[in-house]
Design an enzyme around this catalytic site. Structure first.
Site, PDB file in Angstrom:
ATOM      1  N   LYS A  63       0.821  -1.218   0.000  1.00  0.00           N
ATOM      2  CA  LYS A  63       0.000   0.000   0.000  1.00  0.00           C
ATOM      3  C   LYS A  63       0.852   1.264   0.000  1.00  0.00           C
ATOM      4  O   LYS A  63       0.347   2.346  -0.266  1.00  0.00           O
ATOM      5  CB  LYS A  63      -0.979   0.006   1.174  1.00  0.00           C
ATOM      6  N   ASP A  64       2.167   1.133   0.282  1.00  0.00           N
ATOM      7  CA  ASP A  64       3.065   2.277   0.248  1.00  0.00           C
ATOM      8  C   ASP A  64       3.738   2.462  -1.106  1.00  0.00           C
ATOM      9  O   ASP A  64       4.477   3.429  -1.303  1.00  0.00           O
ATOM     10  CB  ASP A  64       4.162   2.138   1.319  1.00  0.00           C
ATOM     11  N   ARG A 112      -8.043   8.164   3.850  1.00  0.00           N
ATOM     12  CA  ARG A 112      -9.029   7.127   3.544  1.00  0.00           C
ATOM     13  C   ARG A 112      -9.778   6.708   4.804  1.00  0.00           C
ATOM     14  O   ARG A 112     -11.011   6.657   4.825  1.00  0.00           O
ATOM     15  CB  ARG A 112      -8.311   5.916   2.922  1.00  0.00           C
ATOM     16  N   ARG A 113      -9.027   6.380   5.859  1.00  0.00           N
ATOM     17  CA  ARG A 113      -9.667   5.997   7.116  1.00  0.00           C
ATOM     18  C   ARG A 113     -10.437   7.175   7.711  1.00  0.00           C
ATOM     19  O   ARG A 113     -11.547   7.016   8.220  1.00  0.00           O
ATOM     20  CB  ARG A 113      -8.616   5.515   8.120  1.00  0.00           C
ATOM     21  N   ARG A 138       0.929  10.488  12.994  1.00  0.00           N
ATOM     22  CA  ARG A 138       2.105  10.091  12.223  1.00  0.00           C
ATOM     23  C   ARG A 138       3.081   9.338  13.109  1.00  0.00           C
ATOM     24  O   ARG A 138       2.939   9.267  14.310  1.00  0.00           O
ATOM     25  CB  ARG A 138       2.804  11.330  11.635  1.00  0.00           C
ATOM     26  N   ARG A 151       3.093   5.487  17.293  1.00  0.00           N
ATOM     27  CA  ARG A 151       1.643   5.699  17.327  1.00  0.00           C
ATOM     28  C   ARG A 151       1.030   5.074  18.581  1.00  0.00           C
ATOM     29  O   ARG A 151       0.168   5.681  19.223  1.00  0.00           O
ATOM     30  CB  ARG A 151       0.993   5.109  16.071  1.00  0.00           C
ATOM     31  N   CYS A 203      -1.988   9.829  -1.554  1.00  0.00           N
ATOM     32  CA  CYS A 203      -2.362  10.118  -0.166  1.00  0.00           C
ATOM     33  C   CYS A 203      -3.276  11.333  -0.061  1.00  0.00           C
ATOM     34  O   CYS A 203      -3.913  11.552   0.962  1.00  0.00           O
ATOM     35  CB  CYS A 203      -1.109  10.378   0.667  1.00  0.00           C
TER      36      CYS A 203
END
Length: 312
Positions: A84-85, A132-133, A150, A156, A243
């Site tokens: 996904k990155d 997205r989230r 971040r 996190r 993003c």
């Protein structure tokens, strides 16, 4: 073709990235016992810039550029990424040589006070690293306060534990890979938080010219995951996904048929566009483009154009 004698894997130095690189390393050592498989640990700009969201500093490509430089100058043969990155517009001289079997693709809720999002009181602060989230959370839970989050996974979790957030939403696969499954209070169903294209899958990037590497990596390729992520990345590519855009795409394979869902949303969750389609696995990219056209027909182009002009 003879077996490789030495392979160097470029990887980010974060704990999760190193897990991913070690996983690929162990798979390659099992395939080629006489091969020296080494890691080249690197820090990327995406790891260094922690005071701004990815959408404000250049997107997910910040996590791969330094690794690609190592491929170009010959310090490394391959780079292992969370798929996904990896930018969906990956072009020459680079190639996505292998997609490994996918882990859990879903998002997960981590909280010290709530077992689910429904348990959080109005005004509770929820942290997430992706638009997205954020958009999907805002759409379903407008009473919650969603804020950017971040840092690497450990950072996190530390921010949650010191009380900066009532809950955070992360990729389930990252927590599971690092042995932190007990931190997951609930896994979010895909109809609540549709995953990012490629979420949960590992991708191996090489120079497109390295056909020898493609042959050596062939045994690692997961056909099912590859078909799914090809469809998902096609949705994102057709919509100029980055993003900066709250965009999701998720496919599952049953027999030889793909079921693909896509989503584009306003960042504040005020409008969420959804599309879905079924098609043959060997037509994965065409299926993704079809779902993207459906979303554009619903008005996704206006959302995308406005977000692009805002970020310009």
């Amino acid at each position: 073709m003879s077996a490789p004698e030495k392979l160097v894997i470029a990887t980010r130095a974060s704990r999760l990235a190193l897990w991913q690189a070690h996983h690929a390393q162990s798979r390659l050592r099992a395939l080629y016992p006489d091969c020296r498989v080494e890691l080249l640990e690197m820090t990327t700009r995406g790891d260094q810039i922690l005071d701004r969201t990815l959408s404000k500093v250049g997107g997910k490509g910040l996590f791969v550029k330094e690794l690609e430089t190592a491929l170009l100058d010959g310090r490394a043969d391959l780079a292992v990424h969370s798929l996904k990155d990896v930018p969906v517009d990956l072009t020459q001289p680079f190639a996505l040589a292998a997609v490994l079997q996918r882990a859990d693709p879903c998002d997960a809720l981590v909280s010290n006070t709530a077992a689910s999002l429904d348990d959080l009181p109005a005004g509770a602060v929820v942290g997430t690293s992706s638009l997205r989230r954020e958009a999907q959370l805002r759409a379903r839970y407008p009473q919650l306060l969603v804020k950017p989050l971040r840092g690497n996974l450990d950072t996190r979790l530390a921010k949650l534990d010191r009380g900066d957030y009532a809950a955070i939403v992360l990729a389930a696969a990252g927590l599971q890979r690092l042995g932190l499954s007990e931190r997951i209070r609930s896994v979010l169903p895909v109809d609540l938080s549709l995953p990012a294209a490629g979420q949960g899958a590992l991708g191996i990037e090489t120079l497109a010219s390295r056909t020898d590497l493609r042959s050596w990596l062939e045994p690692l390729v997961c056909r099912e995951t590859t078909a799914c992520v090809l469809a998902e990345r096609a949705v994102s590519r057709a919509l100029g996904g980055s993003c900066q855009v709250p965009l999701a795409a998720y496919a599952v394979l049953h027999a030889d048929e793909l079921f693909l869902r896509g989503l584009v949303a306003e960042p504040d969750g005020s409008r969420v566009l959804r599309a879905q389609a079924r098609g043959a696995a060997d037509q994965a990219e065409a299926l993704g483009e079809s779902v993207a056209r459906d979303l554009l027909g619903q008005g996704a182009d206006a959302i995308l154009a406005r977000l692009s002009s805002t970020d310009a």
